[in-house]
Design a protein around this motif. Structure first.
Motif, PDB file in Angstrom:
ATOM      1  N   GLU A 171      -7.119   6.573   9.492  1.00  0.00           N
ATOM      2  CA  GLU A 171      -6.628   7.876   8.996  1.00  0.00           C
ATOM      3  C   GLU A 171      -5.587   7.676   7.703  1.00  0.00           C
ATOM      4  OE1 GLU A 171      -4.164  12.259   9.784  1.00  0.00           O
ATOM      5  OE2 GLU A 171      -4.657  10.516  11.445  1.00  0.00           O
ATOM      6  N   MET A 172      -4.994   6.329   7.823  1.00  0.00           N
ATOM      7  CA  MET A 172      -3.978   6.110   7.105  1.00  0.00           C
ATOM      8  C   MET A 172      -4.692   5.227   5.799  1.00  0.00           C
ATOM      9  SD  MET A 172      -0.516   3.139   8.010  1.00  0.00           S
ATOM     10  CE  MET A 172      -0.225   4.378   9.062  1.00  0.00           C
ATOM     11  N   ALA A 214      -2.845   0.868   9.296  1.00  0.00           N
ATOM     12  CA  ALA A 214      -2.850   0.918  11.096  1.00  0.00           C
ATOM     13  C   ALA A 214      -4.136   0.977  11.930  1.00  0.00           C
ATOM     14  CB  ALA A 214      -1.534   1.622  11.234  1.00  0.00           C
ATOM     15  N   ASP A 215      -4.234   2.322  10.721  1.00  0.00           N
ATOM     16  CA  ASP A 215      -5.999   2.725  11.481  1.00  0.00           C
ATOM     17  C   ASP A 215      -6.382   3.470  10.449  1.00  0.00           C
ATOM     18  OD1 ASP A 215      -4.460   5.879  10.672  1.00  0.00           O
ATOM     19  OD2 ASP A 215      -3.223   4.492  12.608  1.00  0.00           O
ATOM     20  N   MET A 248       3.112  -6.243   7.915  1.00  0.00           N
ATOM     21  CA  MET A 248       1.696  -5.813   8.189  1.00  0.00           C
ATOM     22  C   MET A 248       0.691  -6.801   8.559  1.00  0.00           C
ATOM     23  SD  MET A 248       1.955  -2.460   7.592  1.00  0.00           S
ATOM     24  CE  MET A 248      -0.086  -1.897   6.948  1.00  0.00           C
ATOM     25  N   THR A 249       0.819  -7.727   9.414  1.00  0.00           N
ATOM     26  CA  THR A 249      -0.229  -9.077  10.214  1.00  0.00           C
ATOM     27  C   THR A 249      -1.037  -8.318  10.704  1.00  0.00           C
ATOM     28  OG1 THR A 249       1.672 -10.126  11.422  1.00  0.00           O
ATOM     29  CG2 THR A 249       1.216 -11.059   8.561  1.00  0.00           C
ATOM     30  N   ALA A 250      -0.339  -7.749  12.244  1.00  0.00           N
ATOM     31  CA  ALA A 250      -1.009  -7.592  13.038  1.00  0.00           C
ATOM     32  C   ALA A 250      -1.954  -6.141  12.935  1.00  0.00           C
ATOM     33  CB  ALA A 250      -0.245  -7.447  14.338  1.00  0.00           C
ATOM     34  N   SER A 251      -1.676  -5.291  12.069  1.00  0.00           N
ATOM     35  CA  SER A 251      -2.654  -4.704  11.506  1.00  0.00           C
ATOM     36  C   SER A 251      -3.870  -4.327  11.390  1.00  0.00           C
ATOM     37  CB  SER A 251      -1.948  -3.604  10.542  1.00  0.00           C
ATOM     38  OG  SER A 251      -1.570  -3.511   9.393  1.00  0.00           O
ATOM     39  N   HIS A 252      -4.734  -3.438  10.791  1.00  0.00           N
ATOM     40  CA  HIS A 252      -5.997  -3.534  10.519  1.00  0.00           C
ATOM     41  C   HIS A 252      -6.328  -4.024   8.546  1.00  0.00           C
ATOM     42  CE1 HIS A 252      -6.798  -3.474  14.449  1.00  0.00           C
ATOM     43  NE2 HIS A 252      -6.022  -2.338  14.561  1.00  0.00           N
ATOM     44  N   ILE A 253      -7.710  -4.506   9.001  1.00  0.00           N
ATOM     45  CA  ILE A 253      -7.744  -5.122   7.143  1.00  0.00           C
ATOM     46  C   ILE A 253      -9.044  -4.331   6.790  1.00  0.00           C
ATOM     47  CG2 ILE A 253      -9.115  -6.131   5.812  1.00  0.00           C
ATOM     48  CD1 ILE A 253      -7.487  -8.497   6.274  1.00  0.00           C
ATOM     49  N   SER A 280     -10.459  -4.350  -1.018  1.00  0.00           N
ATOM     50  CA  SER A 280      -9.924  -4.224   0.998  1.00  0.00           C
ATOM     51  C   SER A 280      -7.952  -3.537   1.093  1.00  0.00           C
ATOM     52  CB  SER A 280      -9.811  -4.961   1.472  1.00  0.00           C
ATOM     53  OG  SER A 280      -9.364  -6.410   1.448  1.00  0.00           O
ATOM     54  N   LEU A 281      -7.896  -3.335   2.007  1.00  0.00           N
ATOM     55  CA  LEU A 281      -6.502  -2.918   2.029  1.00  0.00           C
ATOM     56  C   LEU A 281      -6.217  -3.082   3.504  1.00  0.00           C
ATOM     57  CD1 LEU A 281      -6.221  -0.062   3.473  1.00  0.00           C
ATOM     58  CD2 LEU A 281      -6.318   0.725   1.884  1.00  0.00           C
ATOM     59  N   GLY A 282      -4.584  -3.046   3.532  1.00  0.00           N
ATOM     60  CA  GLY A 282      -3.993  -3.138   5.069  1.00  0.00           C
ATOM     61  C   GLY A 282      -3.541  -1.728   5.148  1.00  0.00           C
ATOM     62  N   LEU A 293      -3.875   5.533   1.873  1.00  0.00           N
ATOM     63  CA  LEU A 293      -3.621   4.814   1.013  1.00  0.00           C
ATOM     64  C   LEU A 293      -4.911   4.563   0.322  1.00  0.00           C
ATOM     65  CD1 LEU A 293      -1.202   2.597   3.832  1.00  0.00           C
ATOM     66  CD2 LEU A 293      -0.836   4.100   2.057  1.00  0.00           C
ATOM     67  N   GLU A 346       0.490  -1.394   0.633  1.00  0.00           N
ATOM     68  CA  GLU A 346      -0.225  -0.152  -0.470  1.00  0.00           C
ATOM     69  C   GLU A 346       0.603   1.395   0.250  1.00  0.00           C
ATOM     70  OE1 GLU A 346      -0.648  -2.708   2.182  1.00  0.00           O
ATOM     71  OE2 GLU A 346      -2.773  -3.196   2.177  1.00  0.00           O
ATOM     72  N   ARG A 401     -12.596  -3.885   8.755  1.00  0.00           N
ATOM     73  CA  ARG A 401     -13.597  -5.002   8.206  1.00  0.00           C
ATOM     74  C   ARG A 401     -14.255  -5.906   9.265  1.00  0.00           C
ATOM     75  NH1 ARG A 401     -11.117 -10.129   5.020  1.00  0.00           N
ATOM     76  NH2 ARG A 401     -11.083  -9.032   3.851  1.00  0.00           N
ATOM     77  N   GLU A 445       3.017  -1.244  12.895  1.00  0.00           N
ATOM     78  CA  GLU A 445       2.398  -2.411  13.071  1.00  0.00           C
ATOM     79  C   GLU A 445       2.200  -1.683  14.687  1.00  0.00           C
ATOM     80  OE1 GLU A 445       2.787  -6.154  11.464  1.00  0.00           O
ATOM     81  OE2 GLU A 445       2.922  -6.582  13.365  1.00  0.00           O
TER      82      GLU A 445
END
Lengths: 249, 93, 302
Positions: free
Chosen positions: B31-32, B28-29, B1-6, B24-26, B36, A39, B55, C299
């Protein structure tokens, strides 16, 4: 005929900005495919494309043959600053430079938003819509990455090393005087440098980074000398054109 | 980026069309994710407006409940009887 | 979420034009096969982007650099879409797929194991290689019984359309250019023709599950043959030659017939043993390692 003669004062002033945009865009582009995650790869590559677009718009004001001018001028005729000529194969340096450069670039375009030249005004208006995304992106990514200690130290280290180099953005070309008196730009590099330092102070305070923002005077370099990274970049830029300099590539 | 959100991304094209799911995209929050989303899904201006939704925040209906409404003839009318009546009237004239 | 009692019922659903969704209780064999196919496609888009990346700094013009960046950005964007869709199948996470690619455990298209040696190779990729990939993607999009894949293929195929037109415009420029430019492109065709033809793969096996399950809509050999019919006259029309001594037109059918294909180079790439595989993967690994601090930091902030 281009709007401004490249060898005039205004022409030299616009060339300096165009060269900065061309070089930063090209260096940002190096990250395509290898940025930290996909991304971010897409977002950062978009910024690279925008900067090249700004370079094109500015070059167009001073030349009829953009590629000959942008790629094949004598190296002494470039007016880029050290900060954009430096090669940065490190993501922390790249990210910090992106934040510093775009903070400055935004101010430089604002100074052109009320230009006496309607063409310059038009380019500035369009560039500012893209710049707001660039600054948002840079600030968000830096602010998110300094929330863990290891990353904060990495970012602070880059910032301390790069801040003095970033002051070379405010080294003015001799032609700036003419750009100011003719109203093509509305702010001197000196005034912009002050706004730049203040903007950075606001950011580091907001993020709780303990880094004093002091810009050493950059002297009267007039952007006449090239950084030692420039030669490789220049050769790489001309690799294909050199095969047949008169061909339409 | 596995722990970040979808995040799920929705685009609204210019004009009368509604928001539509794009993908969809990954991030952190939120705003990000908003920052993106443009270069992931609207590189050629496909979206004049963009929504992002975590999600995890989306409620999903049970398809079995929905299937109960797949056939509800008393809520439909294909207009056949009236059309037939009118046709026969025209023929009588 | 829908379920099927047995594979016959599931296949009848697919034969009737049914679309499978991510949360359906699809048979495991279908899940694994479709996942592997999408992961391969995702890897190929990413590695294709890395192949093109080598020549972006040398773009002979500022506008050209901007255009090629946008094209490669699309390829990276396609990889992103495909990894998202693949991850939703619940077989591997995005991170596992990245690691498997970088550590050489998964595959990608043969063509992206080769190095682009000149600027003309960059254009041969945009014209010949992209066209081959485009043809096979369109053939998947045409049916594609897996809903999420079909939906993103619409976007991908649309963007590849821009690339096709751009690629041919670039070929036109070299074809109408100087002797140097024409020779440069002929050399590129000599390097890329066979890998592009091999991209379609050997003839499909008699009972290819991807065909049976309506992921692919056409057999490899049919797509390959159609590609040759289109690109032989196109390249010849621009005054270039095809590096195949046995190439001829069948007097009865008028079809272009090639020499027998040597599949050894393709097999080597499938073992990640292609000419540029090691360098490209090593670069990607080093970079992935060096930017890890940033991913970790982001993360933590989540």
């Amino acid at each position: 005929m281009p709007l401004f003669d490249a060898s005039s004062g205004v022409g030299e002033f616009l060339t300096a900005f165009a060269d900065d945009e061309h070089l930063i865009g090209s260096h940002h582009a190096w990250w395509i495919g290898i940025a930290p995650f996909l991304e971010e790869d897409l977002a950062f590559c978009s910024i690279a494309q925008d900067e090249l677009g700004h370079a094109l718009a500015l070059y167009d004001l001073v030349t009829d043959d953009i590629d000959q001018f942008a790629l094949r001028r004598d190296r002494s005729a470039y007016r880029s600053c050290d900060f954009v000529e430096m090669v940065m194969p490190d993501w922390a340096d790249t990210l910090v430079r992106h934040w510093l450069y775009d903070t400055a670039e935004h101010l430089r375009w604002e100074a052109l938003a009320d230009s006496s030249s309607v063409e310059v005004r038009g380019i500035a208006a369009r560039a500012l819509t893209e710049e707001s995304f660039h600054v948002k992106h840079a600030r968000l990514m830096v602010s998110r990455s300094v929330q863990s200690e290891q990353a904060r130290n990495i970012v602070i280290d880059s910032l301390q090393r790069l801040l003095p180099h970033s002051a070379t953005m405010w080294a003015s070309v001799a032609g700036e005087a003419e750009a100011l008196t003719s109203g093509v730009t509305t702010m001197s590099s000196e005034q912009l440098a002050e706004q730049y330092a203040q903007a950075l102070r606001n950011d580091v305070n907001e993020w709780g980074l303990d880094v004093p923002i002091v810009l050493e005077p950059t002297g009267q370099s007039h952007r006449l000398e090239r950084h030692h990274d420039f030669d490789d970049f220049y050769a790489s830029l001309n690799l294909v054109m050199d095969l047949d300099p008169t061909a339409n590539w | 980026m596995t722990a970040s959100h979808i995040f799920e991304v929705f685009l609204k094209a210019e004009g009368k069309s509604e928001f539509r799911h794009a993908g969809s995209l990954g991030a952190a929050d939120r705003e990000m994710a908003l920052l993106l989303a443009r270069e992931c899904y609207s590189r050629r201006g496909e979206g004049h407006e963009i929504w992002v939704v975590r999600r995890d925040d989306i409620g999903v209906a049970d398809t079995r409940d929905l299937s109960a409404n797949f056939v509800k003839p008393h809520r439909m009318n294909d207009g056949k009887r009236v059309a037939e009546h009118r046709r026969s009237q025209r023929e009588d004239e | 979420m829908r379920t099927w009692n047995d594979i016959e019922e599931f296949e009848a659903f697919l034969d009737g034009g049914g679309l499978v969704e991510a949360d359906d209780g699809m048979p495991d064999a279908f899940r694994q096969e479709v996942f592997r196919f999408i992961e391969f496609h995702a890897n190929s888009e990413l590695m294709g982007g890395l192949t093109e990346r080598d020549w972006i700094p040398h773009s002979p013009g500022v506008r050209l650099k901007q255009i090629f960046l946008a094209k490669t950005q699309d390829e990276i964007g396609h990889a992103h879409l495909l990894y998202m869709v693949a991850a939703d199948m619940g077989v591997k996470t995005r991170e596992q797929m990245t690691n498997d690619l970088l550590e050489g455990r998964t595959r990608f298209h043969n063509v992206f194991h080769y190095r682009a040696e000149t600027w003309a190779d960059q254009i041969a990729i945009a014209f010949l290689v992209d066209a081959a990939a485009f043809a096979s993607q369109r053939a998947v999009f045409a049916e594609c019984s897996y809903g999420p894949y079909k939906r993103i293929l619409r976007r991908i195929v649309g963007e590849e359309g821009f690339h096709m037109r751009h690629g041919e415009e670039m070929v036109l420029r070299l074809a109408n250019g100087s002797e140097t430019q024409r020779k440069l492109f002929q050399d590129a065709i000599n390097r890329w023709w066979w890998p592009a033809v091999q991209l379609f793969g050997p003839d499909s096996p008699p009972d290819d599950p991807l065909l049976r399950w309506h992921i692919k809509s056409e057999r490899n050999e049919v797509l390959r043959h159609a590609y040759v019919q289109k690109y032989v006259p196109l390249l010849q029309g621009y005054g270039f030659t095809i590096p195949d001594d046995g190439l001829h037109r069948d007097p009865d059918t008028g079809q272009w017939m090639m020499s027998a294909i040597d599949w050894e180079p393709l097999r080597a790439t499938l073992k990640n043993d292609g000419p540029d595989s090691a360098r490209r993967l090593a670069n990607a690994v080093r970079n992935h390692f060096e930017t890890r601090w940033f991913r970790d930091a982001i993360e933590v902030s989540a």
